[in-house]
Design a protein around this motif. Sequence first.
Motif, short mmCIF file in Angstrom:
data_model
loop_
_atom_site.label_atom_id
_atom_site.label_comp_id
_atom_site.label_asym_id
_atom_site.label_seq_id
_atom_site.Cartn_x
_atom_site.Cartn_y
_atom_site.Cartn_z
N GLU A 159 0.82 -1.21 0.00
CA GLU A 159 0.00 0.00 0.00
C GLU A 159 0.85 1.25 0.00
O GLU A 159 0.52 2.23 -0.68
CB GLU A 159 -0.93 -0.01 1.22
N ARG A 160 1.95 1.24 0.76
CA ARG A 160 2.82 2.42 0.81
C ARG A 160 3.49 2.68 -0.54
O ARG A 160 3.56 3.82 -0.99
CB ARG A 160 3.89 2.23 1.88
N ILE A 161 3.97 1.62 -1.18
CA ILE A 161 4.63 1.80 -2.48
C ILE A 161 3.64 2.33 -3.51
O ILE A 161 3.95 3.28 -4.25
CB ILE A 161 5.24 0.45 -2.94
N LEU A 162 2.46 1.74 -3.57
CA LEU A 162 1.46 2.21 -4.53
C LEU A 162 1.01 3.63 -4.22
O LEU A 162 0.72 4.40 -5.14
CB LEU A 162 0.26 1.24 -4.54
N ARG A 163 0.95 3.98 -2.93
CA ARG A 163 0.59 5.36 -2.59
C ARG A 163 1.68 6.34 -3.02
O ARG A 163 1.37 7.42 -3.53
CB ARG A 163 0.36 5.45 -1.08
N TRP A 164 2.95 5.95 -2.82
CA TRP A 164 4.04 6.79 -3.28
C TRP A 164 3.98 6.98 -4.80
O TRP A 164 4.18 8.09 -5.31
CB TRP A 164 5.39 6.16 -2.91
N VAL A 165 3.70 5.89 -5.51
CA VAL A 165 3.60 5.97 -6.98
C VAL A 165 2.46 6.89 -7.38
O VAL A 165 2.61 7.73 -8.29
CB VAL A 165 3.40 4.55 -7.56
N GLU A 166 1.32 6.77 -6.73
CA GLU A 166 0.17 7.61 -7.06
C GLU A 166 0.48 9.10 -6.81
O GLU A 166 0.16 9.96 -7.64
CB GLU A 166 -1.03 7.17 -6.22
N ASP A 167 1.11 9.38 -5.68
CA ASP A 167 1.46 10.78 -5.38
C ASP A 167 2.46 11.32 -6.38
O ASP A 167 2.37 12.48 -6.81
CB ASP A 167 2.03 10.88 -3.96
N GLU A 168 3.43 10.48 -6.77
CA GLU A 168 4.44 10.94 -7.72
C GLU A 168 3.83 11.15 -9.11
O GLU A 168 4.25 12.07 -9.84
CB GLU A 168 5.57 9.91 -7.80
N GLU A 169 2.84 10.34 -9.46
CA GLU A 169 2.15 10.54 -10.74
C GLU A 169 1.46 11.89 -10.78
O GLU A 169 1.50 12.59 -11.81
CB GLU A 169 1.13 9.42 -10.96
N HIS A 170 0.85 12.28 -9.68
CA HIS A 170 0.19 13.59 -9.63
C HIS A 170 1.22 14.71 -9.77
O HIS A 170 0.97 15.72 -10.44
CB HIS A 170 -0.57 13.74 -8.32
N ILE A 171 2.38 14.55 -9.13
CA ILE A 171 3.42 15.57 -9.24
C ILE A 171 3.93 15.68 -10.68
O ILE A 171 4.11 16.78 -11.22
CB ILE A 171 4.58 15.25 -8.28
N CYS A 172 4.16 14.52 -11.31
CA CYS A 172 4.66 14.53 -12.69
C CYS A 172 3.64 15.15 -13.64
O CYS A 172 4.00 15.93 -14.54
CB CYS A 172 5.01 13.11 -13.13
N LYS A 173 2.36 14.82 -13.45
CA LYS A 173 1.33 15.39 -14.32
C LYS A 173 1.23 16.90 -14.14
O LYS A 173 0.90 17.63 -15.07
CB LYS A 173 -0.01 14.73 -14.03
N GLY A 174 1.51 17.38 -12.93
CA GLY A 174 1.51 18.81 -12.70
C GLY A 174 2.59 19.53 -13.49
O GLY A 174 2.46 20.72 -13.78
#
Length: 269
Positions: A159-174
């Motif tokens: 869950e932590r790894i997937l949450r980190w990936v999800e947060d990083e995806e939002h940063i990259c899309k920004g």
Amino acid sequence: GPFSKSAVNFDAGGKTPMSNVVMSVCILLVLLFLAPLFKYTPLVALSSIIVVAMIGLIKVKEFIRLYRVDKFDFCICMVAFVGVVFFTMVIGLSASVGLSVLRALLYVARPATVKLGNITGTEVFRDVKQYPHAKSVPNILVLQLGSPIYFVNAGYLRERILRWVEDEEHICKGHGQDLQCLVLDLGGVTSIDNTGIGMLGEVHKGLDRKGIMIALANPRLQVTEKLVVSGYIKDTIGEESVFLTITDAIASCRYGLRRFRGKEGCSEV
């Protein structure tokens, strides 16, 4: 009994278990020959003797040091102190040991996972929260796992790894970009069980559906052997996705991205 003996042993300067042997012999002699002399001694007098002896065992400065260094250790100390003073020694020690075991289980079940960034001008990667000047790698997320991966914490780590990936995806899309690669630094993972290997496989499947590559950096020998035997390295991520350092993993990810983009450009032409 135990408290008075501990206090006397401490005040006498006992350093080794041999002092317990000497103390036991002395107590045996007292019980055999001097016990009748204490028959009519008031219990209040005996209690006061024990209290005076116990005062030397209470170290207020140690309480203060524990509070400054580790609040949880201070809580364990106070639980043991209150339990022994107001209830019984068994209750006080049992409660403190129980809290210690609970903390150990929490540390194992909730291990730390941190995002790493590059220190400018070096090949060193450090925690971005501890080192705010550490810069994230564009399109690449670097995570460090710092504990063994067992069935106890496998679900939490997933869950932590997937949450980190999800947060990083939002940063990259920004920034108008996409997350392309995840690098897992396994240098702190001393061991892994079958459930942990299955967790890594589930993470790979989830990332593969998103088109995100995964790479492993600096896995220990014991961990690598299990990953090889289980087929995770050969059949799941490929041998080309395991690297000695984070820098090598990032360089390979960038090369793979350029190669993939080049193939896309050729197919469009």
